[in-house]
Design a protein around this motif. Structure first.
Motif, PDB file in Angstrom:
ATOM      1  N   PRO A 101       0.816  -0.937   0.180  1.00  0.00           N
ATOM      2  CA  PRO A 101       0.081  -0.018   0.002  1.00  0.00           C
ATOM      3  C   PRO A 101       0.958   1.180  -0.044  1.00  0.00           C
ATOM      4  N   VAL A 102       0.232   2.450  -0.346  1.00  0.00           N
ATOM      5  CA  VAL A 102       0.942   3.401  -0.398  1.00  0.00           C
ATOM      6  C   VAL A 102       0.862   4.307   0.933  1.00  0.00           C
ATOM      7  N   PRO A 103       1.943   4.589   1.483  1.00  0.00           N
ATOM      8  CA  PRO A 103       2.018   5.287   3.056  1.00  0.00           C
ATOM      9  C   PRO A 103       1.273   6.635   2.931  1.00  0.00           C
ATOM     10  N   ASP A 104       0.498   6.588   4.078  1.00  0.00           N
ATOM     11  CA  ASP A 104      -0.256   7.984   4.057  1.00  0.00           C
ATOM     12  C   ASP A 104       0.576   8.760   5.077  1.00  0.00           C
ATOM     13  N   GLU A 105       1.768   9.571   4.659  1.00  0.00           N
ATOM     14  CA  GLU A 105       2.183  10.410   5.530  1.00  0.00           C
ATOM     15  C   GLU A 105       2.195  11.571   5.311  1.00  0.00           C
ATOM     16  N   ARG A 106       2.309  12.475   6.387  1.00  0.00           N
ATOM     17  CA  ARG A 106       2.420  13.965   6.577  1.00  0.00           C
ATOM     18  C   ARG A 106       3.414  14.623   7.338  1.00  0.00           C
ATOM     19  N   LYS A 107       4.482  13.700   7.256  1.00  0.00           N
ATOM     20  CA  LYS A 107       5.539  14.295   8.111  1.00  0.00           C
ATOM     21  C   LYS A 107       6.288  15.402   7.477  1.00  0.00           C
ATOM     22  N   LYS A 108       6.509  15.206   6.198  1.00  0.00           N
ATOM     23  CA  LYS A 108       7.303  16.079   5.505  1.00  0.00           C
ATOM     24  C   LYS A 108       6.227  16.827   4.293  1.00  0.00           C
ATOM     25  N   ILE A 109       6.087  18.132   4.204  1.00  0.00           N
ATOM     26  CA  ILE A 109       5.142  18.726   3.414  1.00  0.00           C
ATOM     27  C   ILE A 109       5.881  19.967   3.101  1.00  0.00           C
ATOM     28  N   ILE A 110       6.252  20.355   1.660  1.00  0.00           N
ATOM     29  CA  ILE A 110       6.746  21.576   1.081  1.00  0.00           C
ATOM     30  C   ILE A 110       6.001  21.994   0.017  1.00  0.00           C
ATOM     31  N   LYS A 111       6.272  23.151  -0.419  1.00  0.00           N
ATOM     32  CA  LYS A 111       5.501  23.871  -1.206  1.00  0.00           C
ATOM     33  C   LYS A 111       6.310  23.963  -2.749  1.00  0.00           C
ATOM     34  N   THR A 112       5.696  24.367  -3.847  1.00  0.00           N
ATOM     35  CA  THR A 112       6.258  24.725  -5.044  1.00  0.00           C
ATOM     36  C   THR A 112       7.102  25.740  -4.831  1.00  0.00           C
ATOM     37  N   GLY A 113       8.425  25.575  -5.119  1.00  0.00           N
ATOM     38  CA  GLY A 113       9.535  26.591  -4.869  1.00  0.00           C
ATOM     39  C   GLY A 113      10.527  26.334  -3.749  1.00  0.00           C
ATOM     40  N   ASP A 114       9.831  25.562  -2.762  1.00  0.00           N
ATOM     41  CA  ASP A 114      10.741  25.168  -1.675  1.00  0.00           C
ATOM     42  C   ASP A 114      11.824  24.220  -2.055  1.00  0.00           C
ATOM     43  N   MET A 115      13.015  24.168  -1.154  1.00  0.00           N
ATOM     44  CA  MET A 115      13.970  23.325  -1.523  1.00  0.00           C
ATOM     45  C   MET A 115      13.525  21.775  -1.013  1.00  0.00           C
ATOM     46  N   VAL A 116      13.837  20.706  -1.883  1.00  0.00           N
ATOM     47  CA  VAL A 116      13.409  19.327  -1.467  1.00  0.00           C
ATOM     48  C   VAL A 116      14.502  19.280  -0.412  1.00  0.00           C
ATOM     49  N   PRO A 117      14.014  18.374   0.822  1.00  0.00           N
ATOM     50  CA  PRO A 117      14.887  18.260   1.727  1.00  0.00           C
ATOM     51  C   PRO A 117      15.522  16.612   1.539  1.00  0.00           C
ATOM     52  N   CYS A 118      14.841  15.692   0.781  1.00  0.00           N
ATOM     53  CA  CYS A 118      15.420  14.408   0.400  1.00  0.00           C
ATOM     54  C   CYS A 118      14.934  13.875  -0.650  1.00  0.00           C
ATOM     55  N   ASP A 119      15.515  12.768  -1.053  1.00  0.00           N
ATOM     56  CA  ASP A 119      15.323  12.094  -2.155  1.00  0.00           C
ATOM     57  C   ASP A 119      14.098  11.221  -2.010  1.00  0.00           C
ATOM     58  N   GLY A 120      13.096  11.038  -2.891  1.00  0.00           N
ATOM     59  CA  GLY A 120      11.826  10.218  -2.637  1.00  0.00           C
ATOM     60  C   GLY A 120      10.913  10.427  -3.603  1.00  0.00           C
ATOM     61  N   ILE A 121       9.807   9.864  -3.301  1.00  0.00           N
ATOM     62  CA  ILE A 121       8.596   9.922  -4.231  1.00  0.00           C
ATOM     63  C   ILE A 121       7.549  10.771  -3.345  1.00  0.00           C
ATOM     64  N   TRP A 122       7.161  11.961  -4.034  1.00  0.00           N
ATOM     65  CA  TRP A 122       6.419  13.064  -3.520  1.00  0.00           C
ATOM     66  C   TRP A 122       5.154  13.051  -4.070  1.00  0.00           C
ATOM     67  N   GLU A 123       3.931  13.240  -3.385  1.00  0.00           N
ATOM     68  CA  GLU A 123       2.669  13.550  -4.061  1.00  0.00           C
ATOM     69  C   GLU A 123       2.291  14.856  -4.276  1.00  0.00           C
ATOM     70  N   PRO A 124       1.718  15.450  -5.242  1.00  0.00           N
ATOM     71  CA  PRO A 124       1.311  16.733  -5.368  1.00  0.00           C
ATOM     72  C   PRO A 124      -0.178  16.854  -4.762  1.00  0.00           C
ATOM     73  N   GLY A 125      -0.301  18.039  -4.134  1.00  0.00           N
ATOM     74  CA  GLY A 125      -1.965  18.451  -3.597  1.00  0.00           C
ATOM     75  C   GLY A 125      -1.938  19.540  -2.783  1.00  0.00           C
ATOM     76  N   TYR A 126      -3.231  19.532  -2.022  1.00  0.00           N
ATOM     77  CA  TYR A 126      -3.454  20.620  -0.938  1.00  0.00           C
ATOM     78  C   TYR A 126      -3.913  20.204   0.205  1.00  0.00           C
ATOM     79  N   LEU A 127      -3.436  20.664   1.197  1.00  0.00           N
ATOM     80  CA  LEU A 127      -3.862  20.278   2.605  1.00  0.00           C
ATOM     81  C   LEU A 127      -5.031  21.259   2.943  1.00  0.00           C
ATOM     82  N   SER A 128      -5.873  20.596   3.639  1.00  0.00           N
ATOM     83  CA  SER A 128      -7.225  21.426   4.275  1.00  0.00           C
ATOM     84  C   SER A 128      -6.829  21.328   5.955  1.00  0.00           C
ATOM     85  N   PHE A 129      -7.503  22.449   6.530  1.00  0.00           N
ATOM     86  CA  PHE A 129      -7.232  21.975   7.987  1.00  0.00           C
ATOM     87  C   PHE A 129      -8.670  22.308   8.603  1.00  0.00           C
TER      88      PHE A 129
END
Length: 361
Positions: free
Chosen positions: A182-210
């Motif tokens: 299964p695909v992990p449901d992680e929210r530990k590392k979230i960045i925005k377009t233009g931010d420096m990517v902190p680690c190599d890996g597979i990232w999902e694009p989207g929007y957070l709602s609060f």
């Protein structure tokens, strides 16, 4: 067939495909195939007469061995977890120049404006087949993008016929393991377009709602809404824009990226068993496909649905048809029913399992 990043099966497959495309084993196979091609090309240059109209261009050897050098340097870094080799100035990223030059000028009489427009002569095609073994569809998707746009926006492209079927050749499709994690449901590392990517890996694009207290103060994350395909992002690069696949016009949008899988492979100097990335179809197994699914192989298909054997010639990627069920009263039109089709003959010459009758060898 539609591939949605909100579909669990699609998400599992895309995650597996990106892990495969960024694996040491896949790039080592690419390098080894290129080395075999290099030897064959050099042998042809040295042994085919210069007067031969099919003679290969010896100038290509410069680019062929330049690519081999970049492969060797890049793999030395990758096997200890240094994935900067796919950054803009990295060795495996720089491969595109010599490899593309060899492809574009492989046999000039069959090329126009760097593109192949005619089939190669038979003995030239034999050398070309060795070159093609180096190609894996999508391998460039782990390179750092040359602009701020994501490498992949729509997951459907990874499964499309055009991704694997070219005018003069086909690239093999990956064979998925029977069970995908299964695909992990992680929210530990979230960045925005233009931010420096902190680690190599597979990232999902989207929007957070609060969730908000008094409609003003954010008190917790409610959900993450997907806005496109997973991408492999490299540490030190900038988080990219992504094409808005829901828009009627092509435009790039800013998104948030959440890390779903951090790539720490090979950092300990150990290459794990990655044989699952190179599974092959079992030649002793029937190849079947159901009505409504995308056809996996071009060829002649058969079904017994509807009470009698029926045949259909179907192209790869086309939706498999329904079968006709004829009515007892011949004046009534046949009705269409779902069917499971079995591949009888592949157009590409691949083997197909056909059950033998009792007593036959």
């Amino acid at each position: 067939m539609t591939y949605s990043m909100n579909d669990d099966d699609t998400r599992r497959k895309v995650l597996w495909m990106l892990k495969r495309l960024s694996s040491y084993s896949l790039w080592k196979r690419k390098r080894d195939a290129w080395a075999i091609f290099a030897d064959a090309y050099e042998h042809a240059v040295k042994t085919w007469p210069e007067s031969d109209p099919d003679a290969l261009n010896p100038d290509n050897l410069v680019y062929i061995y330049q690519a081999l050098r970049l492969y060797d340097q890049g793999l030395e870094e990758l096997k200890v977890g240094h994935r900067h080799v796919w950054r803009t100035q990295g060795d495996l990223n720089q491969l595109h120049r010599p490899v593309n030059l060899v492809r574009s000028f492989f046999f000039s009489p069959c090329h126009e404006r760097w593109n192949q427009i005619w089939a190669y002569p038979p003995k030239v095609e034999e050398i070309n087949k060795l070159r093609l073994k180096e190609e894996y569809a999508g391998a460039r998707f782990v390179w750092e993008s040359s602009n701020m746009d994501a490498q992949i926006s729509n997951a459907g492209f990874l499964f499309s016929n055009a991704f694997y079927e070219k005018e003069f050749y086909s690239l093999p499709r990956p064979v998925f393991p029977n069970t995908l994690p299964p695909v992990p449901d992680e929210r530990k590392k979230i960045i925005k377009t233009g931010d420096m990517v902190p680690c190599d890996g597979i990232w999902e694009p989207g929007y957070l709602s609060f969730d908000y207290k008094w409609k003003v103060i954010p008190v917790g994350v409610r959900e993450f809404t997907n806005k496109g395909c997973f991408n492999y992002l490299l540490r030190g690069s900038r988080a990219p824009l992504i094409d808005d696949i829901d828009s009627t016009e092509i435009k790039s949008i800013k998104v948030e990226w959440r890390l779903i899988w951090e790539d720490t492979r090979y950092c300990d100097g150990i290459i794990p068993d990655e044989s699952e990335y190179f599974l092959e179809e079992d030649p002793g197994k029937r190849i079947t496909c159901k009505s409504g699914e995308a056809c996996p192989h071009s060829g002649r298909w058969a079904t017994l649905a509807g009470g009698q054997q029926q045949f259909a010639q179907v192209e790869m990627g086309v939706v498999m048809p329904q079968a006709a069920q004829y009515q007892r009263e011949f004046w009534n039109p046949a009705i269409l029913i779902p069917a499971t089709w079995t591949l009888l003959n592949r157009d590409d010459g691949g083997s197909v399992y056909l059950p033998t009758k009792k007593g036959e060898a």
